[in-house]
Design a protein around this motif. Sequence first.
Motif, short mmCIF file in Angstrom:
data_model
loop_
_atom_site.label_atom_id
_atom_site.label_comp_id
_atom_site.label_asym_id
_atom_site.label_seq_id
_atom_site.Cartn_x
_atom_site.Cartn_y
_atom_site.Cartn_z
N GLY A 10 51.45 65.22 101.68
CA GLY A 10 52.48 64.76 100.76
C GLY A 10 53.61 64.01 101.43
N ILE A 11 53.96 62.87 100.86
CA ILE A 11 55.08 62.09 101.39
C ILE A 11 56.14 61.84 100.33
CG2 ILE A 11 55.77 59.86 102.38
CD1 ILE A 11 53.20 59.77 103.94
N SER A 39 56.71 65.73 96.86
CA SER A 39 57.29 66.70 95.93
C SER A 39 57.49 66.10 94.54
CB SER A 39 58.64 67.18 96.46
OG SER A 39 59.30 67.90 95.44
N SER A 56 50.79 72.75 109.07
CA SER A 56 51.85 71.77 109.31
C SER A 56 52.85 72.21 110.38
CB SER A 56 52.57 71.42 108.00
OG SER A 56 53.33 70.23 108.22
N THR A 83 56.67 64.88 112.85
CA THR A 83 57.93 64.69 112.13
C THR A 83 58.72 66.00 112.14
OG1 THR A 83 56.74 63.20 110.68
CG2 THR A 83 58.95 63.88 109.97
N ARG A 93 48.21 62.20 115.57
CA ARG A 93 48.43 60.75 115.68
C ARG A 93 47.20 60.00 116.15
NH1 ARG A 93 51.78 62.45 113.00
NH2 ARG A 93 54.02 62.53 113.34
#
Length: 337
Positions: free
Chosen positions: A68-69, A98, A217, A222, A268
Amino acid sequence: MPKQKTTKSRKDDHIRICLEEDVEYMKGNGFERYEFLHKALPEVDFQAIDCSTRFLGKRLGYPLFVTGITGGTEQAQKINRNIALACEALGIGFGVGSQRAMLEKPSLIKTYEVRHVAPNTLILGNIGAMQLFEYDIEKIRLMVKNIGADGLAVHLNPAQEMAQDEGDYAWSGVLQKIRNLTALVKFPVLVKEVGTGISGDVARQLALAGVKAIDVSGAGGTSWIKVDSYRSEREMDNFLEWGIPTAEALKDVVSKVKIPVMASGGIRNGIDVAKAIAMGSAVVGFALPVLKPATKSWEAVKERIEQIIFELKTAMLLVGAKNLDQLRRTKLTEKYK
Ligand SMILES: Cc1cc2nc3c(=O)[nH]c(=O)nc-3n(C[C@H](O)[C@H](O)[C@H](O)COP(=O)(O)O)c2cc1C
């Protein structure tokens, strides 16, 4: 940390900061500690390598998932569309950001709607665990149904909230809210962190609460403490490196639960994807690497992910794995303790 104040919405702030600032952990995601043994006689044809798998009831061409971004703004709509088109073309999973904004303002639903461009894709909705206190389960159920998602990702982000001036700081009773949700909805609920990691003990509590999959996660990519430090007055400098590195979170979680586990946080390249699969993750996720390409075109997103796929398949060839089951049986050695 530099502090910046802006009147733009939080979502736009997050996107802008992630595009322009250094938002990643200095420490690694933990996979740098592990290495495959190179196989000089692979006995595998690159073209014949099969990366297909199943996750939450759907077939994926590759064990990959864009986590999710975003959603809720015009720019977010474009980003979601570009990522969803690439995911559909490659046969990998996709999570919207979200959906809180569309709960607050239903007209924003279109910024999350990608089912029409990604008819076959595994799509997950997304909501913060804190919103389970604000909205009843029927609203959450409709939120998922209205975008045609296959399931819901609930994110746990206590460290991020602590870094926000306007954050939620009352974290009691969250597990019970998750238990109530899983008992009443028919679609699968995945619980994820946002880059600070889920431990094995927390994963066990979540599995017992009816959660169908966990995205650990972890730390190494990030850092949401960093991101929010750019827009908040709070002094969080001593927490910038807080969190469980993804590889350590993954190892701990797969040793404690039987439900499928996603590894994400600082992924990555395809070698880390291969390592995560060898360590027991069902699928592997990433967010930041596709953000910049997604502001350009869906082809740019596809190209970025294709490089990861190429590296995954190359790593598989170099350890002699023709498919993911064989990769799962491949040993990793720990470089140092
Ligand atoms: C710009 C941006 C926005 C994000 N928004 C959300 C969100 O709304 N909900 C969520 O669960 N995670 C969100 N995340 C977190 C990611 O899904 C992921 O858990 C985290 O960024 C770690 O992965 P990465 O290192 O590959 O970025 C966001 C990440 C980025 C980069």
